[in-house]
Design a protein around this motif. Structure first.
Motif, PDB file in Angstrom:
ATOM      1  N   PHE A 172      -2.455  15.695  30.820  1.00 14.92           N
ATOM      2  CA  PHE A 172      -3.038  14.487  30.220  1.00 14.92           C
ATOM      3  C   PHE A 172      -3.074  13.344  31.245  1.00 14.92           C
ATOM      4  O   PHE A 172      -4.107  12.679  31.419  1.00 14.92           O
ATOM      5  N   THR A 173      -1.958  13.118  31.927  1.00 14.02           N
ATOM      6  CA  THR A 173      -1.871  12.025  32.906  1.00 14.02           C
ATOM      7  C   THR A 173      -2.859  12.227  34.043  1.00 14.02           C
ATOM      8  O   THR A 173      -3.594  11.298  34.423  1.00 14.02           O
ATOM      9  N   ALA A 174      -2.903  13.447  34.603  1.00 19.13           N
ATOM     10  CA  ALA A 174      -3.815  13.733  35.715  1.00 19.13           C
ATOM     11  C   ALA A 174      -5.267  13.589  35.281  1.00 19.13           C
ATOM     12  O   ALA A 174      -6.107  13.102  36.057  1.00 19.13           O
ATOM     13  N   SER A 175      -5.587  13.988  34.067  1.00 16.49           N
ATOM     14  CA  SER A 175      -6.965  13.902  33.568  1.00 16.49           C
ATOM     15  C   SER A 175      -7.408  12.460  33.382  1.00 16.49           C
ATOM     16  O   SER A 175      -8.551  12.101  33.683  1.00 16.49           O
ATOM     17  N   VAL A 176      -6.507  11.609  32.891  1.00 17.70           N
ATOM     18  CA  VAL A 176      -6.829  10.193  32.713  1.00 17.70           C
ATOM     19  C   VAL A 176      -7.018   9.519  34.073  1.00 17.70           C
ATOM     20  O   VAL A 176      -7.966   8.745  34.276  1.00 17.70           O
ATOM     21  N   VAL A 177      -6.118   9.796  35.018  1.00 16.13           N
ATOM     22  CA  VAL A 177      -6.247   9.231  36.360  1.00 16.13           C
ATOM     23  C   VAL A 177      -7.552   9.701  37.009  1.00 16.13           C
ATOM     24  O   VAL A 177      -8.220   8.935  37.726  1.00 16.13           O
ATOM     25  N   LEU A 178      -7.940  10.948  36.735  1.00 18.81           N
ATOM     26  CA  LEU A 178      -9.202  11.483  37.248  1.00 18.81           C
ATOM     27  C   LEU A 178     -10.385  10.654  36.738  1.00 18.81           C
ATOM     28  O   LEU A 178     -11.312  10.330  37.500  1.00 18.81           O
ATOM     29  N   ALA A 179     -10.361  10.296  35.471  1.00 20.05           N
ATOM     30  CA  ALA A 179     -11.428   9.468  34.895  1.00 20.05           C
ATOM     31  C   ALA A 179     -11.492   8.102  35.576  1.00 20.05           C
ATOM     32  O   ALA A 179     -12.578   7.581  35.866  1.00 20.05           O
ATOM     33  N   PHE A 180     -10.327   7.508  35.847  1.00 19.09           N
ATOM     34  CA  PHE A 180     -10.284   6.231  36.552  1.00 19.09           C
ATOM     35  C   PHE A 180     -10.872   6.367  37.956  1.00 19.09           C
ATOM     36  O   PHE A 180     -11.608   5.486  38.415  1.00 19.09           O
ATOM     37  N   ALA A 181     -10.554   7.472  38.650  1.00 24.13           N
ATOM     38  CA  ALA A 181     -11.084   7.691  40.002  1.00 24.13           C
ATOM     39  C   ALA A 181     -12.605   7.775  39.977  1.00 24.13           C
ATOM     40  O   ALA A 181     -13.278   7.214  40.851  1.00 24.13           O
ATOM     41  N   PHE A 182     -13.147   8.474  38.986  1.00 29.85           N
ATOM     42  CA  PHE A 182     -14.599   8.571  38.864  1.00 29.85           C
ATOM     43  C   PHE A 182     -15.238   7.205  38.613  1.00 29.85           C
ATOM     44  O   PHE A 182     -16.189   6.809  39.296  1.00 29.85           O
ATOM     45  N   ASN A 183     -14.714   6.473  37.633  1.00 27.29           N
ATOM     46  CA  ASN A 183     -15.352   5.230  37.200  1.00 27.29           C
ATOM     47  C   ASN A 183     -15.039   4.029  38.078  1.00 27.29           C
ATOM     48  O   ASN A 183     -15.764   3.037  38.051  1.00 27.29           O
ATOM     49  N   PHE A 184     -13.958   4.097  38.855  1.00 29.53           N
ATOM     50  CA  PHE A 184     -13.597   2.982  39.721  1.00 29.53           C
ATOM     51  C   PHE A 184     -14.094   3.152  41.157  1.00 29.53           C
ATOM     52  O   PHE A 184     -14.404   2.162  41.813  1.00 29.53           O
ATOM     53  N   PHE A 185     -14.131   4.394  41.646  1.00 30.71           N
ATOM     54  CA  PHE A 185     -14.444   4.608  43.060  1.00 30.71           C
ATOM     55  C   PHE A 185     -15.790   5.296  43.307  1.00 30.71           C
ATOM     56  O   PHE A 185     -16.516   4.902  44.225  1.00 30.71           O
ATOM     57  N   LEU A 186     -16.096   6.320  42.530  1.00 28.31           N
ATOM     58  CA  LEU A 186     -17.266   7.138  42.852  1.00 28.31           C
ATOM     59  C   LEU A 186     -18.546   6.673  42.151  1.00 28.31           C
ATOM     60  O   LEU A 186     -19.562   6.415  42.798  1.00 28.31           O
ATOM     61  N   LEU A 187     -18.534   6.568  40.840  1.00 30.45           N
ATOM     62  CA  LEU A 187     -19.745   6.214  40.095  1.00 30.45           C
ATOM     63  C   LEU A 187     -20.333   4.843  40.462  1.00 30.45           C
ATOM     64  O   LEU A 187     -21.558   4.714  40.524  1.00 30.45           O
ATOM     65  N   PRO A 188     -19.516   3.809  40.726  1.00 30.23           N
ATOM     66  CA  PRO A 188     -20.114   2.507  41.069  1.00 30.23           C
ATOM     67  C   PRO A 188     -20.999   2.566  42.304  1.00 30.23           C
ATOM     68  O   PRO A 188     -21.938   1.773  42.433  1.00 30.23           O
ATOM     69  N   HIS A 189     -20.725   3.467  43.213  1.00 24.85           N
ATOM     70  CA  HIS A 189     -21.528   3.601  44.427  1.00 24.85           C
ATOM     71  C   HIS A 189     -22.462   4.806  44.355  1.00 24.85           C
ATOM     72  O   HIS A 189     -23.071   5.175  45.357  1.00 24.85           O
ATOM     73  N   GLU A 190     -22.543   5.421  43.161  1.00 26.40           N
ATOM     74  CA  GLU A 190     -23.343   6.629  42.960  1.00 26.40           C
ATOM     75  C   GLU A 190     -22.917   7.744  43.910  1.00 26.40           C
ATOM     76  O   GLU A 190     -23.710   8.585  44.320  1.00 26.40           O
TER      77      GLU A 190
END
Length: 273
Positions: free
Chosen positions: A12-30
């Motif tokens: 659960f913890t790793a999956s939530v942190v994964l979502a943060f990594a996507f939405n904070f680092f990767l998706l904003p810059h496409e």
């Protein structure tokens, strides 16, 4: 029950942190992640539906394959992980932590790799090419990160086609870093040769076979200094099993002589799963 609960907390913890990594680092810059997750990101950026929704849709056929090849517990954990990540991506805002796309690609890749490696280490996956890669590693002792990186390269070309080739290169860098970090955590492909010299061979052999489900070769030996008779137990294990083996040996025969060496390749009847 306690062990199962601990695993779910980690997943659960790793999956939530994964979502943060996507939405904070990767998706904003496409900058995309790899495989099915990357495809979900592409569709999330091109359509009104969230990437989390597409992540579920694309993972359904892949998880069915995993169910048949990797077992029910693995797929149950994977479904749990994918569901948590997907829901978290719906509620975690897409925020740009830094304006530097390269910096985001590097840190995003590291965090994503650490999360994916941890999820796989605790017998789950993030779906997509993770499942396909794990199925392939049952047949060949290949580094999972390298294998998944090769599969994920397809996403790089897709991102270059839909967006820009500069962003595609950032995606490639992020996926490459993710693969390296995954291999630092997921070390099942690394095999170790184990040799134990002991006078408690019967008990130790029984404990090792019972816990590892591996064959063991027993050889006669004689101490060069003491001239006492000993037995040498020899087997090959995965790096995951080393901690368990050391604990068993310590309990059965603390005075045993133990030698552990990394093995380049294993041929023949070796249980890889």
């Amino acid at each position: 029950m306690k062990h199962r609960f601990r695993n779910l907390i980690v997943l659960f913890t790793a999956s939530v942190v994964l979502a943060f990594a996507f939405n904070f680092f990767l998706l904003p810059h496409e900058v995309l992640s790899g495989g099915v997750t990357g495809l979900a990101m592409i569709f999330g950026l091109l359509t009104p539906l969230s990437s989390g929704i597409w992540l579920i849709v694309f993972n359904i056929p892949v998880l069915i394959i995993g169910w048949m090849k990797l077992g029910k517990e693995f797929i149950a954990n994977s479904v749990f992980s994918v569901a948590v990540t997907s829901v978290a991506m719906l509620y975690v805002p897409v925020l740009q932590v830094t304006e530097d796309a390269l910096l985001s690609s590097v840190f995003g890749g590291v965090i994503v790799g650490a999360c994916i490696g941890t999820i796989i280490r605790f017998y789950g996956s993030t779906g997509g090419f993770d499942v396909i890669g794990l199925v392939l590693t049952l047949k060949r002792d290949l580094p999972l990160g390298v294998l998944v990186f090769g599969l994920n390269s397809l996403v790089v070309f897709a991102s270059g086609f839909f967006f820009t080739w500069e962003l595609a290169l950032y995606t490639l860098a992020s996926i490459y870093i993710t693969g390296i970090v995954v291999d630092r955590i997921h070390t099942r492909h690394i095999k170790l040769s184990l040799m134990v010299v002991t006078d408690q061979d019967q008990k130790l052999r029984g404990e090792l076979i019972g816990n590892l489900i591996r064959g063991i070769t027993v050889m006669n030996a004689q101490g060069g200094y003491s001239n006492e008779e000993r037995k040498v137990l020899y087997t090959v294990i995965s790096r995951y099993e080393l901690a368990l083996v050391k604990s068993i040996i310590q309990d059965v025969d603390p005075r045993a002589f133990v030698s552990v060496t990394e093995t380049v390749e294993v041929l023949g009847n070796f249980r890889r799963s």
